[in-house]
Design a protein around this motif. Structure first.
Motif, PDB file in Angstrom:
ATOM      1  N   THR A 195       0.911  -1.107  -0.066  1.00  0.00           N
ATOM      2  CA  THR A 195      -0.156   0.099   0.017  1.00  0.00           C
ATOM      3  C   THR A 195       0.795   1.183  -0.110  1.00  0.00           C
ATOM      4  N   ALA A 196       1.896   1.229   0.818  1.00  0.00           N
ATOM      5  CA  ALA A 196       2.946   2.332   1.065  1.00  0.00           C
ATOM      6  C   ALA A 196       3.567   2.580  -0.246  1.00  0.00           C
ATOM      7  N   THR A 197       3.868   1.255  -0.883  1.00  0.00           N
ATOM      8  CA  THR A 197       5.081   1.392  -2.081  1.00  0.00           C
ATOM      9  C   THR A 197       4.121   2.019  -3.248  1.00  0.00           C
ATOM     10  N   ALA A 198       2.837   1.527  -3.288  1.00  0.00           N
ATOM     11  CA  ALA A 198       1.912   2.208  -4.234  1.00  0.00           C
ATOM     12  C   ALA A 198       1.670   3.722  -4.184  1.00  0.00           C
ATOM     13  N   ALA A 199       1.603   4.002  -2.933  1.00  0.00           N
ATOM     14  CA  ALA A 199       1.242   5.524  -2.489  1.00  0.00           C
ATOM     15  C   ALA A 199       2.505   6.520  -2.671  1.00  0.00           C
ATOM     16  N   ALA A 200       3.723   5.842  -2.255  1.00  0.00           N
ATOM     17  CA  ALA A 200       4.915   6.647  -1.823  1.00  0.00           C
ATOM     18  C   ALA A 200       6.176   6.637  -2.254  1.00  0.00           C
ATOM     19  N   LEU A 201       6.361   5.584  -3.241  1.00  0.00           N
ATOM     20  CA  LEU A 201       7.617   5.107  -3.359  1.00  0.00           C
ATOM     21  C   LEU A 201       8.424   6.036  -4.166  1.00  0.00           C
ATOM     22  N   HIS A 202       7.523   6.703  -4.971  1.00  0.00           N
ATOM     23  CA  HIS A 202       8.356   7.840  -5.824  1.00  0.00           C
ATOM     24  C   HIS A 202       8.694   8.840  -4.981  1.00  0.00           C
ATOM     25  N   GLU A 203       8.009   9.285  -3.994  1.00  0.00           N
ATOM     26  CA  GLU A 203       8.181  10.655  -3.107  1.00  0.00           C
ATOM     27  C   GLU A 203       9.407  10.437  -2.471  1.00  0.00           C
ATOM     28  N   VAL A 204       9.294   8.936  -1.834  1.00  0.00           N
ATOM     29  CA  VAL A 204      10.252   8.625  -0.987  1.00  0.00           C
ATOM     30  C   VAL A 204      11.843   8.735  -1.471  1.00  0.00           C
ATOM     31  N   ILE A 244      -3.041 -14.219 -14.093  1.00  0.00           N
ATOM     32  CA  ILE A 244      -2.347 -13.741 -12.925  1.00  0.00           C
ATOM     33  C   ILE A 244      -3.370 -13.261 -12.035  1.00  0.00           C
ATOM     34  N   GLY A 245      -3.519 -13.726 -10.877  1.00  0.00           N
ATOM     35  CA  GLY A 245      -4.498 -13.252  -9.616  1.00  0.00           C
ATOM     36  C   GLY A 245      -3.627 -12.159  -8.827  1.00  0.00           C
ATOM     37  N   VAL A 246      -4.171 -11.303  -8.340  1.00  0.00           N
ATOM     38  CA  VAL A 246      -3.484 -10.116  -7.458  1.00  0.00           C
ATOM     39  C   VAL A 246      -4.308 -10.030  -5.999  1.00  0.00           C
ATOM     40  N   ILE A 247      -3.886 -10.483  -5.049  1.00  0.00           N
ATOM     41  CA  ILE A 247      -4.756  -9.942  -3.736  1.00  0.00           C
ATOM     42  C   ILE A 247      -4.049  -8.953  -3.003  1.00  0.00           C
ATOM     43  N   GLY A 248      -4.606  -7.944  -2.512  1.00  0.00           N
ATOM     44  CA  GLY A 248      -4.024  -6.897  -1.647  1.00  0.00           C
ATOM     45  C   GLY A 248      -5.127  -6.071  -0.972  1.00  0.00           C
ATOM     46  N   THR A 249      -4.567  -4.908  -0.411  1.00  0.00           N
ATOM     47  CA  THR A 249      -5.667  -3.895   0.391  1.00  0.00           C
ATOM     48  C   THR A 249      -6.289  -3.302  -0.792  1.00  0.00           C
ATOM     49  N   GLN A 250      -7.433  -2.708  -0.253  1.00  0.00           N
ATOM     50  CA  GLN A 250      -8.197  -1.546  -1.297  1.00  0.00           C
ATOM     51  C   GLN A 250      -7.026  -0.751  -1.936  1.00  0.00           C
ATOM     52  N   GLY A 251      -6.387  -0.183  -1.212  1.00  0.00           N
ATOM     53  CA  GLY A 251      -5.388   0.987  -1.573  1.00  0.00           C
ATOM     54  C   GLY A 251      -4.563   0.457  -2.800  1.00  0.00           C
ATOM     55  N   THR A 252      -4.095  -0.717  -2.676  1.00  0.00           N
ATOM     56  CA  THR A 252      -3.219  -1.292  -3.536  1.00  0.00           C
ATOM     57  C   THR A 252      -3.850  -1.637  -4.866  1.00  0.00           C
ATOM     58  N   ILE A 253      -5.002  -2.402  -4.756  1.00  0.00           N
ATOM     59  CA  ILE A 253      -5.790  -2.744  -5.708  1.00  0.00           C
ATOM     60  C   ILE A 253      -6.322  -1.414  -6.564  1.00  0.00           C
ATOM     61  N   GLN A 254      -6.815  -0.770  -5.845  1.00  0.00           N
ATOM     62  CA  GLN A 254      -7.507   0.620  -6.551  1.00  0.00           C
ATOM     63  C   GLN A 254      -6.394   1.394  -7.337  1.00  0.00           C
ATOM     64  N   SER A 255      -5.175   1.229  -6.924  1.00  0.00           N
ATOM     65  CA  SER A 255      -3.966   2.044  -7.348  1.00  0.00           C
ATOM     66  C   SER A 255      -3.720   1.399  -8.832  1.00  0.00           C
ATOM     67  N   GLN A 256      -3.781   0.158  -8.965  1.00  0.00           N
ATOM     68  CA  GLN A 256      -3.730  -0.572 -10.051  1.00  0.00           C
ATOM     69  C   GLN A 256      -2.157  -1.065 -10.571  1.00  0.00           C
ATOM     70  N   ALA A 257      -1.265  -0.729  -9.491  1.00  0.00           N
ATOM     71  CA  ALA A 257       0.067  -0.709  -9.759  1.00  0.00           C
ATOM     72  C   ALA A 257       0.585  -2.086 -10.154  1.00  0.00           C
ATOM     73  N   TYR A 258      -0.188  -3.156  -9.737  1.00  0.00           N
ATOM     74  CA  TYR A 258       0.200  -4.344 -10.377  1.00  0.00           C
ATOM     75  C   TYR A 258      -0.180  -4.619 -11.401  1.00  0.00           C
TER      76      TYR A 258
END
Ligand code: DGN
Length: 258
Positions: free
Chosen positions: A72-81, A109-123
Motif C-alpha cells: 500500500t505504501a509502495t503504491a502510494a509513496a515509493l516515488h516520493e520517498v 495472474i491473480g493479485v490480492i491486496g488491500t483496497q489501496g493497492t488494488i485501487q492503485s492498479q499498480a500491479y
C-alpha cells in the motif's frame, strides 16, 4: 550502516525474515506502524504522509538502504520517498511482479491486496508493462491484514475469512496468485488450501531481498564479518508485536516503542 524496513505493522516482517536469511550479516532497523494499521482503506495522500513520517523517523539512524515492505505504501509513496532520501529505496511491487512473470505459464495472474493497492492498479500496470498480453484478475481482501495484526492468522476464523475473500477466484482460472500485501504470507497456508495446488503462490519477500542484495553488491555496500544488531520499533502495543514477530522470525527480538 543498517537496512531500514517499514510497514504498517507486522507484514514487513515477512520481508525482514527473508533479508535476514539472504543477508545474515546486515543489521536491520524495522518500524511497524501498528497504531495506524490498516493502511489499506486510507487515501493515497494519507498513506504517503504516514510513509514520509516513518522515513523521517528511520532517518535518525545511519541507513544504507530502505525497503518499503508494504504494498500500500509502495503504491502510494515509493516515488516520493526516492526523491526525499539519497540512499537506494526499494518497494515490494516490482519484485513480486517479476517473480509472477517467471512463474506463470498460462499468463493468467491473480493479485490480492488491500483496497489501496488494488485501487492503485499498480500491479496491473507493472505486469502489463512487461507483458501486455497478460490477463490480471485483482481482488481486494480488506479483512486479511487486520486478522494477522490481531494474531489470528492461524485460527479457524482465518480459514473462514480467507475462503470468503478468495471466493471470486472460484470462477476464474489463474495459474499464479500474487500475495500483494506483505501481511499475507502469514496466511499462506490457508490461502494455498483454498487455491489448490495448481496455483503457484507468489510472495515478494524473496525477490525483494534478492534485489536488495544485488544493489548492495553493485554499490559495494555489503557488510562483512559482522554480528548484526537488529532494532524493531512499533507505534502500537509492543507485546503483541513481539509475540507475532518472534514466532514468525524464530528468534527473540528487542522491541521498542516509537
Ligand atoms: N502490509 C501492507 C501491504 O503490504 O499493503 C498493508 C496492510 C494494511 O495496512 N492493511
Amino acid at each position: 550502516h543498517a537496512i531500514g524496513i517499514l510497514d504498517s505493522g507486522v507484514g514487513g516482517l515477512t520481508v525482514a525474515k527473508e533479508v535476514m536469511r539472504q543477508l545474515p550479516q546486515e543489521a536491520i532497523i524495522y518500524l511497524g506502524d501498528t497504531k495506524r494499521c490498516p493502511y489499506g482503506p486510507r487515501t493515497k495522500e494519507e498513506v504517503k504522509k504516514f510513509t514520509l513520517e516513518i522515513v523521517h523517523f528511520l532517518s535518525q539512524f545511519p541507513l544504507k538502504a530502505l525497503v518499503i515492505a508494504c504494498n500500500t505504501a509502495t503504491a502510494a509513496a515509493l516515488h516520493e520517498v526516492r526523491l526525499q532520501i539519497p540512499i537506494p529505496v526499494l518497494g515490494v511491487i516490482k519484485p513480486g511482479v517479476r517473480a509472477a512473470i517467471k512463474a506463470t505459464k498460462q499468463h493468467r495472474i491473480g493479485v490480492i491486496g488491500t483496497q489501496g493497492t488494488i485501487q492503485s492498479q499498480a500491479y496491473e500496470q507493472a505486469l502489463k508493462r512487461i507483458h501486455p498480453e497478460i490477463e490480471v484478475y485483482s481482488v481486494a481482501c480488506p479483512q486479511f491484514a487486520p486478522l494477522v495484526e490481531n494474531g489470528l492468522h492461524q485460527s479457524e476464523l482465518a480459514e473462514k475469512v480467507v475462503a470468503e475473500g478468495l471466493a471470486p477466484f472460484q470462477n476464474i482460472s489463474i495459474d499464479t496468485l500474487i500475495l500483494g500485501c506483505t501481511h499475507y504470507p502469514l496466511l499462506a497456508e490457508s490461502i494455498a488450501k483454498v487455491m489448490g495446488e495448481k496455483v503457484e503462490i507468489i510472495s515478494s519477500a524473496e525477490e525483494t531481498a534478492a534485489e536488495l542484495s544485488t544493489i548492495l553488491q553493485h554499490q559495494s555496500l555489503l557488510a562483512y564479518d559482522y554480528t548484526p544488531d537488529h532494532h524493531f520499533f512499533t507505534t502500537g502495543d509492543p507485546h503483541s508485536f513481539k509475540k507475532i514477530a518472534e514466532t514468525w522470525l524464530g528468534q527473540t527480538i528487542k522491541i521498542e516503542q516509537a
